[in-house]
Design an enzyme around this catalytic site. Sequence first.
Site, short mmCIF file in Angstrom:
data_model
loop_
_atom_site.label_atom_id
_atom_site.label_comp_id
_atom_site.label_asym_id
_atom_site.label_seq_id
_atom_site.Cartn_x
_atom_site.Cartn_y
_atom_site.Cartn_z
N LYS A 21 0.87 -1.18 0.00
CA LYS A 21 0.00 0.00 0.00
C LYS A 21 0.89 1.22 0.00
O LYS A 21 1.63 1.46 0.96
CB LYS A 21 -0.91 0.02 1.22
CG LYS A 21 -1.72 1.31 1.36
CD LYS A 21 -2.31 1.45 2.75
CE LYS A 21 -3.05 2.78 2.93
NZ LYS A 21 -2.16 3.96 2.82
N GLU A 48 9.43 2.60 11.02
CA GLU A 48 10.38 3.71 10.91
C GLU A 48 9.57 4.98 10.87
O GLU A 48 8.87 5.28 9.90
CB GLU A 48 11.25 3.61 9.65
CG GLU A 48 12.32 4.70 9.64
CD GLU A 48 12.89 4.99 8.27
OE1 GLU A 48 13.19 6.18 8.01
OE2 GLU A 48 13.04 4.05 7.48
N CYS A 73 14.25 10.92 5.30
CA CYS A 73 14.08 10.27 6.60
C CYS A 73 15.25 10.59 7.52
O CYS A 73 15.06 10.82 8.72
CB CYS A 73 13.96 8.75 6.43
SG CYS A 73 12.52 8.23 5.47
N GLU A 112 9.86 17.34 14.36
CA GLU A 112 10.30 17.06 13.00
C GLU A 112 9.79 18.15 12.07
O GLU A 112 8.62 18.53 12.10
CB GLU A 112 9.78 15.70 12.55
CG GLU A 112 10.28 15.29 11.18
CD GLU A 112 9.91 13.85 10.84
OE1 GLU A 112 10.74 13.16 10.24
OE2 GLU A 112 8.78 13.44 11.18
#
Length: 462
Positions: free
Chosen positions: A156, A230, A264, A363
């Site tokens: 997905k 993650e 990332c 973040e």
Amino acid sequence: MTKMIQCISPVDGQVYAERPALSLSEAQMVAERARAAQAEWAARPLEERIALVKAGVAKLSEMKEQIVEELAWQMGRPTRYGGEFGGVNDRTEYMSSIAAQSLAPMVVEDSDRFLRQIAREPVGVVFIIAPWNYPYLTTINTLAPALIAGNTVVLKHASQTLLVGERLAEAFHAAGVPEDVFQNVYLTHDVTEALIQSRAFGFINFTGSVGGGAAIERAAAGTFTGLGLELGGKDPGYVMDDADLDAAVDSLMDGAMYNAGQCCCGIERVYVHESLYDAFVEKAVAWVKNLKLGNPFDAETTIGPMANKRFAHTVREQIAEAVAEGATALIDPALFPEDDGGAYLAPQILVNVNHEMRVMREESFGPVVGIMSVANDAEAIAAMNDSPYGLTCSLWTSDPERAAEVGAQVQTGTVFMNRCDYLDPALCWTGCKDTGRGGSLSVLGFYSVTRPKSYHLKKVTK
């Protein structure tokens, strides 16, 4: 009514692609087909599975021109960078090369009396929920070892990179991987969670937000399904007093700004020894001013739009709040052709920042970096650890022993010395704290998609 999943292009704000989401019953049929196909796939010789996976990646590489253009439309990456094919090929080759050794039984005893060993067995159906920022690389990290190990896979992909799963499935099916062995799906969040709750999968790999990871954990609660998560990151760089200053500036600023900061393991905060701080900041500003923000199809563009205007809005908010709280913005946005409130966002360097500011704590996932001065290693270590995240850290020094000593004290998944924003397939890609759990690639990547099975075979009766 069938829900349509849309990709809104950051290039022009228009709907670039849309696909109908599967109903729960349709999604359950996909999982059932994957389960039914798994035993036959696992029964094929390892060498055959490896060859088919490598052939699938080769077919994908043949689509390079089309894929690079599609990525620019879907998530804004400039076409000059040519997609993700180098990493996809390297990671596939490496995982293929270690497969036989990684999946071989660990023999404890093979004598005339006993065979005692621990085998690795595929978990069954692996569910990959992939992100948009490096959509091919993040998928291949799990897809290649999962298929090689004898699992079937359901993929997905993020709505922002809606076409990526289609291209992967097209390539692998063209190479000879059976359609039920690798299936691409379009799912809503509620259908996704219902599938997980029903124990449809043997392992789930999710790359995305902390909130998304928490939702996956809640859905999997009580199912005992293996999870690889993650999640967020706020990766630091530390420039020590003996660092190569020019190299540090070049790598850390690239690590902060490449892919519009949507990496990332991108660099989101930098700590510089006070003896080099002023020079580092001056060089960093000059480096960033050389970037060219613009249409990703323009050959001169080095930084494209962020993948979605809502992502850019978050970064704009963080910058504005930091400046209101005393930070200094060193890049004049007028140097870059921003669109007012849209996805095109000027890169920014902030100084006079502190850890009370969101931009240094949460973040950002955009083209902004805060830079702080530190007096010594202890101060830098404390600052790097003052974060809910732990994916990578980047240490800049001429002394490997010092880097190892500092790195041992940093709460992180990977310690880099004199490099950053890189993934080595021979090493486990992992994180700690709110960055998640589990690991991909390396021999441990095969362990994630297999389970141990012990054999205690007594060859005699007395």
